[in-house]
Scaffold this active site. Structure first.
Site, mmCIF file in Angstrom:
data_model
loop_
_atom_site.group_PDB
_atom_site.id
_atom_site.type_symbol
_atom_site.label_atom_id
_atom_site.label_comp_id
_atom_site.label_asym_id
_atom_site.label_seq_id
_atom_site.Cartn_x
_atom_site.Cartn_y
_atom_site.Cartn_z
ATOM 1 N N GLY A 17 32.688 -12.606 -9.731
ATOM 2 C CA GLY A 17 32.725 -11.610 -10.788
ATOM 3 C C GLY A 17 34.144 -11.424 -11.303
ATOM 4 O O GLY A 17 35.118 -11.799 -10.651
ATOM 5 N N CYS A 18 34.249 -10.837 -12.485
ATOM 6 C CA CYS A 18 35.566 -10.671 -13.104
ATOM 7 C C CYS A 18 36.426 -9.664 -12.338
ATOM 8 O O CYS A 18 37.577 -9.952 -12.009
ATOM 9 C CB CYS A 18 35.418 -10.273 -14.565
ATOM 10 S SG CYS A 18 34.282 -8.900 -14.863
#
Length: 347
Positions: free
Chosen positions: A150-151
């Site tokens: 995920g970012c």
């Protein structure tokens, strides 16, 4: 070598960034761009900035033809949608890179608790490798399924890895304050990301319940060699791209700022995409926009005995599509930085 690539979910923001990067990749042939909304339309009609850079016509994402023609399949869909594609890809011996959350968590029960979706490909979890190259490069090389991070977790894990690996902070004291641009919410229409709701505004959201929390804790725990529990609060910035994470932790002892920076530089000495900034210089989202870099800045507060680590990434690039291509380069035996090198856009 030429790597044939298919993308499922090509017309979301992350999918479009994948197309942009891979259209200039010298060793890639894009063979299929799957979409749920734009089948039959040329891709450049959906994203005119790619006119003359990509001539493919979008196909229905439900079609499985791309699994026959592609060597590597990227899935850029919301959580819950990659599992059936991964099962079919595994049956056909294809490499799969999932930019969603379906294979990031090793324990399917944790996934089901946080995402409220049944995990229907549990048998593949053991084959999935968490795709953070700076930490898991050796495992990624042999992976059949890569779970692209995920970012938010990308910005956090890279910022904390040297400290946790060297046991320099109290792993129970970590507080993470992260801010993201609006593109992180995707292209779908939503009141919360309407211009007049976001412009000249700043807000926290999903406080204490954000779904990236177990992913962060899982990967930080591996680095620390023990269970790690964090306080994680995300915020929405009125900008298009970028994540800035400010992380606080109690130091186990009190080394100087310069000493800590040298530790980081040694830890990341062979990592082109991680830039440890000089003492007194702190990251900004503008410096990494449009790049695969993670910038890290450090400050030690002797008054409180805490360290403050600040990291910045482009949430769509290093936080999603760029990192996914970095992973593809690794599993295909290509130079890791192919199609990813370049300074950011400024101003």
């Amino acid at each position: 070598m030429t790597v044939k690539v298919g993308i499922v979910g090509a017309t979301g923001y992350t999918g479009a960034e994948l197309v942009r990067i891979l259209s200039r990749h010298p060793e890639v042939e894009l063979v299929a761009l799957g979409t749920q909304s734009y089948a039959g339309q040329p891709f450049w009609v959906v994203y005119p900035h790619l006119y003359k850079y990509n001539q493919l016509t979008c196909v229905d994402a439900a079609q499985t033809d791309m699994l026959y023609s592609a060597d590597v399949v990227f899935v850029a869909l919301p959580h819950g949608h990659a599992m059936p594609i991964a099962v079919e890809a595994a049956c056909r011996g294809k490499k799969l890179i999932d930019l969603g959350a379906d294979f990031r968590l090793a324990d399917y029960k944790v996934y089901e608790k946080w995402y409220k979706v049944e995990h229907t490909a549990r048998e593949l979890l053991a084959d999935a490798v968490y795709g953070l190259p700076e930490i898991n490069r050796k495992k990624i090389r042999e992976a059949k399924i890569v779970a692209n991070p995920g970012c938010y977790p990308t910005s956090v894990i890279l910022a904390l890895a040297p400290l946790l690996r060297n046991k320099l902070v109290d792993s129970g004291s970590i507080i993470i304050d992260s801010k993201s641009g609006v593109s992180g919410a995707g292209r779908g229409l939503s009141l919360g990301i309407h211009f007049s709701e976001v412009n000249e505004n700043f807000k926290a959201y999903n406080v204490a319940v954000h779904r990236h929390t177990p992913e962060i804790e899982q990967e930080l725990g591996k680095l620390a060699g023990e269970d790690v529990t964090v306080s994680f609060t995300p915020h929405l910035l009125p900008i298009t791209r970028g994540i800035l994470s400010t992380i606080y932790a109690k130091l186990s002892n009190l080394p100087g700022e310069g000493e800590i920076i040298e530790l980081y530089r040694e830890f990341y000495k062979d990592e082109f995409f991680v830039r440890v900034l000089p003492e007194g210089m702190l990251p900004q989202t503008k410096w990494v926009a449009g790049t695969n870099h993670c910038d890290i800045g450090i400050a030690v507060d002797p008054r409180t005995g805490r360290i403050v680590i600040i990291s910045a990434i482009d949430n769509i690039f290093k936080g999603a599509a760029g990192q996914a291509v970095q992973n593809m380069n690794i599993i295909c035996g290509l130079p890791e930085d192919t199609a990813l090198v370049g300074a950011g856009l400024f101003p």
